[in-house]
Motif scaffolding. Sequence first.
Motif, PDB file in Angstrom:
ATOM      1  N   GLY A 133       0.807  -1.205   0.000  1.00  0.00           N
ATOM      2  CA  GLY A 133       0.000   0.000   0.000  1.00  0.00           C
ATOM      3  C   GLY A 133       0.842   1.258   0.000  1.00  0.00           C
ATOM      4  N   ASN A 134       0.156   2.396   0.048  1.00  0.00           N
ATOM      5  CA  ASN A 134       0.791   3.712   0.096  1.00  0.00           C
ATOM      6  C   ASN A 134       0.299   4.443   1.332  1.00  0.00           C
ATOM      7  OD1 ASN A 134       0.178   6.790  -1.765  1.00  0.00           O
ATOM      8  ND2 ASN A 134       1.854   6.344  -0.385  1.00  0.00           N
ATOM      9  N   LEU A 135       1.221   4.774   2.210  1.00  0.00           N
ATOM     10  CA  LEU A 135       0.924   5.622   3.355  1.00  0.00           C
ATOM     11  C   LEU A 135       1.238   7.063   2.974  1.00  0.00           C
ATOM     12  CD1 LEU A 135       0.283   6.166   6.350  1.00  0.00           C
ATOM     13  CD2 LEU A 135       2.696   5.696   6.850  1.00  0.00           C
ATOM     14  N   VAL A 136       0.222   7.914   3.021  1.00  0.00           N
ATOM     15  CA  VAL A 136       0.404   9.350   2.784  1.00  0.00           C
ATOM     16  C   VAL A 136       0.276  10.030   4.135  1.00  0.00           C
ATOM     17  CG1 VAL A 136      -0.258  11.328   1.386  1.00  0.00           C
ATOM     18  CG2 VAL A 136      -0.833   9.029   0.608  1.00  0.00           C
ATOM     19  N   VAL A 137       1.334  10.646   4.604  1.00  0.00           N
ATOM     20  CA  VAL A 137       1.360  11.181   5.959  1.00  0.00           C
ATOM     21  C   VAL A 137       1.280  12.700   5.933  1.00  0.00           C
ATOM     22  CG1 VAL A 137       3.893  11.237   6.034  1.00  0.00           C
ATOM     23  CG2 VAL A 137       2.588  11.115   8.161  1.00  0.00           C
ATOM     24  N   ALA A 138       0.525  13.248   6.869  1.00  0.00           N
ATOM     25  CA  ALA A 138       0.495  14.697   7.085  1.00  0.00           C
ATOM     26  C   ALA A 138       1.261  15.018   8.358  1.00  0.00           C
ATOM     27  CB  ALA A 138      -0.946  15.182   7.211  1.00  0.00           C
ATOM     28  N   LYS A 141      -1.353  20.665  10.280  1.00  0.00           N
ATOM     29  CA  LYS A 141      -2.817  20.702  10.265  1.00  0.00           C
ATOM     30  C   LYS A 141      -3.335  20.945   8.849  1.00  0.00           C
ATOM     31  CE  LYS A 141      -3.245  22.471  15.007  1.00  0.00           C
ATOM     32  NZ  LYS A 141      -3.725  23.617  15.842  1.00  0.00           N
ATOM     33  N   ALA A 142      -2.667  21.844   8.120  1.00  0.00           N
ATOM     34  CA  ALA A 142      -3.096  22.133   6.756  1.00  0.00           C
ATOM     35  C   ALA A 142      -2.938  20.912   5.867  1.00  0.00           C
ATOM     36  CB  ALA A 142      -2.289  23.309   6.188  1.00  0.00           C
ATOM     37  N   GLY A 143      -1.851  20.170   6.063  1.00  0.00           N
ATOM     38  CA  GLY A 143      -1.654  18.952   5.291  1.00  0.00           C
ATOM     39  C   GLY A 143      -2.746  17.943   5.561  1.00  0.00           C
ATOM     40  N   LEU A 144      -3.166  17.806   6.822  1.00  0.00           N
ATOM     41  CA  LEU A 144      -4.240  16.878   7.152  1.00  0.00           C
ATOM     42  C   LEU A 144      -5.551  17.306   6.515  1.00  0.00           C
ATOM     43  CD1 LEU A 144      -5.041  14.354   8.710  1.00  0.00           C
ATOM     44  CD2 LEU A 144      -5.474  15.808  10.705  1.00  0.00           C
ATOM     45  N   THR A 145      -5.803  18.605   6.487  1.00  0.00           N
ATOM     46  CA  THR A 145      -7.003  19.104   5.813  1.00  0.00           C
ATOM     47  C   THR A 145      -6.978  18.753   4.333  1.00  0.00           C
ATOM     48  OG1 THR A 145      -7.209  20.935   7.390  1.00  0.00           O
ATOM     49  CG2 THR A 145      -8.345  21.180   5.276  1.00  0.00           C
ATOM     50  N   ARG A 146      -5.808  18.871   3.714  1.00  0.00           N
ATOM     51  CA  ARG A 146      -5.699  18.508   2.292  1.00  0.00           C
ATOM     52  C   ARG A 146      -5.962  17.012   2.092  1.00  0.00           C
ATOM     53  NH1 ARG A 146      -1.599  22.331   2.407  1.00  0.00           N
ATOM     54  NH2 ARG A 146       0.083  20.838   2.692  1.00  0.00           N
ATOM     55  N   LEU A 147      -5.479  16.190   3.005  1.00  0.00           N
ATOM     56  CA  LEU A 147      -5.713  14.753   2.853  1.00  0.00           C
ATOM     57  C   LEU A 147      -7.187  14.411   3.006  1.00  0.00           C
ATOM     58  CD1 LEU A 147      -2.714  12.975   4.623  1.00  0.00           C
ATOM     59  CD2 LEU A 147      -2.997  13.632   2.235  1.00  0.00           C
ATOM     60  N   GLN A 148      -7.884  15.089   3.896  1.00  0.00           N
ATOM     61  CA  GLN A 148      -9.317  14.851   4.031  1.00  0.00           C
ATOM     62  C   GLN A 148     -10.051  15.217   2.747  1.00  0.00           C
ATOM     63  OE1 GLN A 148      -9.887  17.302   7.471  1.00  0.00           O
ATOM     64  NE2 GLN A 148      -9.371  15.664   8.930  1.00  0.00           N
ATOM     65  N   ALA A 149      -9.650  16.343   2.149  1.00  0.00           N
ATOM     66  CA  ALA A 149     -10.264  16.746   0.876  1.00  0.00           C
ATOM     67  C   ALA A 149      -9.878  15.790  -0.236  1.00  0.00           C
ATOM     68  CB  ALA A 149      -9.838  18.170   0.537  1.00  0.00           C
ATOM     69  N   ARG A 150      -8.663  15.305  -0.181  1.00  0.00           N
ATOM     70  CA  ARG A 150      -8.203  14.367  -1.215  1.00  0.00           C
ATOM     71  C   ARG A 150      -9.000  13.070  -1.175  1.00  0.00           C
ATOM     72  NH1 ARG A 150      -1.935  12.185  -1.855  1.00  0.00           N
ATOM     73  NH2 ARG A 150      -2.436  10.193  -2.835  1.00  0.00           N
ATOM     74  N   ARG A 151      -9.258  12.555   0.018  1.00  0.00           N
ATOM     75  CA  ARG A 151     -10.033  11.324   0.101  1.00  0.00           C
ATOM     76  C   ARG A 151     -11.439  11.531  -0.464  1.00  0.00           C
ATOM     77  NH1 ARG A 151     -13.656   8.253   2.809  1.00  0.00           N
ATOM     78  NH2 ARG A 151     -13.117   6.024   2.976  1.00  0.00           N
ATOM     79  N   ALA A 152     -12.052  12.649  -0.138  1.00  0.00           N
ATOM     80  CA  ALA A 152     -13.386  12.931  -0.676  1.00  0.00           C
ATOM     81  C   ALA A 152     -13.358  13.006  -2.191  1.00  0.00           C
ATOM     82  CB  ALA A 152     -13.912  14.238  -0.075  1.00  0.00           C
ATOM     83  N   ALA A 153     -12.318  13.632  -2.747  1.00  0.00           N
ATOM     84  CA  ALA A 153     -12.199  13.729  -4.208  1.00  0.00           C
ATOM     85  C   ALA A 153     -11.943  12.366  -4.825  1.00  0.00           C
ATOM     86  CB  ALA A 153     -11.076  14.696  -4.573  1.00  0.00           C
ATOM     87  N   GLY A 180       6.096  13.499  14.247  1.00  0.00           N
ATOM     88  CA  GLY A 180       5.246  14.666  14.045  1.00  0.00           C
ATOM     89  C   GLY A 180       4.020  14.431  13.189  1.00  0.00           C
ATOM     90  N   ALA A 181       3.677  13.187  12.906  1.00  0.00           N
ATOM     91  CA  ALA A 181       2.525  12.915  12.046  1.00  0.00           C
ATOM     92  C   ALA A 181       1.233  13.378  12.716  1.00  0.00           C
ATOM     93  CB  ALA A 181       2.442  11.429  11.732  1.00  0.00           C
ATOM     94  N   THR A 182       0.376  14.065  11.955  1.00  0.00           N
ATOM     95  CA  THR A 182      -0.932  14.497  12.449  1.00  0.00           C
ATOM     96  C   THR A 182      -2.057  13.605  11.924  1.00  0.00           C
ATOM     97  OG1 THR A 182      -1.121  16.052  10.590  1.00  0.00           O
ATOM     98  CG2 THR A 182      -0.197  16.903  12.652  1.00  0.00           C
ATOM     99  N   GLY A 183      -1.726  12.662  11.068  1.00  0.00           N
ATOM    100  CA  GLY A 183      -2.711  11.751  10.482  1.00  0.00           C
ATOM    101  C   GLY A 183      -2.252  11.333   9.107  1.00  0.00           C
ATOM    102  N   GLY A 184      -3.088  10.573   8.413  1.00  0.00           N
ATOM    103  CA  GLY A 184      -2.674  10.122   7.085  1.00  0.00           C
ATOM    104  C   GLY A 184      -3.788   9.403   6.351  1.00  0.00           C
ATOM    105  N   LEU A 185      -3.446   8.957   5.166  1.00  0.00           N
ATOM    106  CA  LEU A 185      -4.299   8.099   4.353  1.00  0.00           C
ATOM    107  C   LEU A 185      -3.524   6.843   4.020  1.00  0.00           C
ATOM    108  CD1 LEU A 185      -5.792  10.610   1.720  1.00  0.00           C
ATOM    109  CD2 LEU A 185      -6.882   9.800   3.828  1.00  0.00           C
ATOM    110  N   HIS A 186      -4.261   5.763   3.765  1.00  0.00           N
ATOM    111  CA  HIS A 186      -3.616   4.542   3.304  1.00  0.00           C
ATOM    112  C   HIS A 186      -4.379   3.989   2.125  1.00  0.00           C
ATOM    113  CE1 HIS A 186      -2.241   0.270   3.362  1.00  0.00           C
ATOM    114  NE2 HIS A 186      -1.088   0.894   3.513  1.00  0.00           N
TER     115      HIS A 186
END
Length: 465
Positions: A133-138, A141-153, A180-186
């Motif tokens: 898989g691919n772990l995309v890490v934020a 806070k702004a990076g995490l917001t982008r990942l949330q929008a990315r998942r929706a897209a 320092g990770a604030t969250g991510g996508l997998h």
Amino acid sequence: MTLMPGGVNGGVSFWLTHLPGEPRRPALTADRDADVAVVGAGYSGLWAAYHLTEVRPDLRIVVLEAEHVGYGASGRNGGWLSQLIPGNRAKYAAGPMGTDGVARLQQAMLEGITAVVGVAERHGFDIDAHRGGNLVVATTKAGLTRLQARRAADVHHGLPVDRVHTLSPAEVARRIDVRGATGGLHYPDVTRINPAKLVRGLATLLEARGVVIHEGTRVTGVESGRAVTAAGTVSAPHILLAAEGYGGPIVGARRIIPVNSSMIATRVLTDDEWAHIGWSDHDCLSDAAHTFIYAQRTADGRIAIGGRGSPYRFRSGTGGDGQTPESTVELLTARLREYFPDVSFDIEHAWSGVLGVTRDWCTSVYFDRATGIGHTMGYAGHGVTSAYVAARSLAHLTLGLDTPSTRLPWVDYRSRLWEPEPIRWVGVHSMYRLFRIADWWEERRGSDETSVLGRAAGHLAGLHG
């Protein structure tokens, strides 16, 4: 930090340097005829020949390569088989095939991951494939917001909801312990490979099928029925252009530009060092920064990590055999130290290469029945899976077939032209400078949203709208 003693800078790539050498294939020395002439012996050209021979094994196919198999991005890339669609999905969706077309393309990309691994397995060449898989890490806070929008897209454009998962900081750490990770996508389908093993194995497979590959044979011009080189002309009713970031001199310098990407590979890490980092599932790693990185844990226990560095050379220079500025090596090493501060990283190899980018970062697959000339180009750094899927589209168009592959939104897609020089050079470098400042600003301010500068750089790049 410079390279460790005995380290290599350039030499095309770490991947090719660590494979046994192979004899060069003979160059073209005289005129010859073929049914199909393919320009470029990277993934696109070789997969096009593969798909042609799957349908028509009787075809006489000649592949013309200016340097050697895998010299371009196919031998230098990060080694990800990814579901990422190259380009701006909103642009594809605005075309005649709409959002349904984008969803079909997304499904074709997912299937392409499995298909590429399957070809290697069936034909007995090892590509170090591992579906971690691919772990995309934020890390902001702004990076995490982008990942949330990315998942929706992603879901809006056809990625099944179970093929992308939101991760908490603790869940990120259980996969890879990024400081320092604030969250991510997998994304569970992404598969790590050795890119040079794939391109070499594919070339060997095609030669067994009767495809002729001429290395050291630069095509200087193409016209209907003819691919011209200094040593001779290949006459063929079908000419397919597959030179990606090196294709500007043939397809037009403003149709596609070579954008530079650089990589480094560490020494082999110890078991204790891996215990600090984690990474036991061999995920491909990327981040949510504007100046993003991409990385893999290699089959022999290194980290290979890449990023854009110095992005563009004036008048679309391609950079030769991959010499990488020390500042870029420092930049990538600094990201490793930032993410994994408990490990000391010695860099064994650095290299660079170019990827092909159209003005809106979208791929174009086109075949002109009147002239017999076709192309696939513009993978924008997501070419390992895209080349397989797009080359199938091109091969089926060439054969006059009507298949799901010929009904994807990149077929007949045309991007507008890049600006002339020096506007192009100023624009590309300004874009990346704005991205770097945006990353700094978001980290410094702790903002929840992408900075105005980041949004401006995205619009300048043609990544939005």
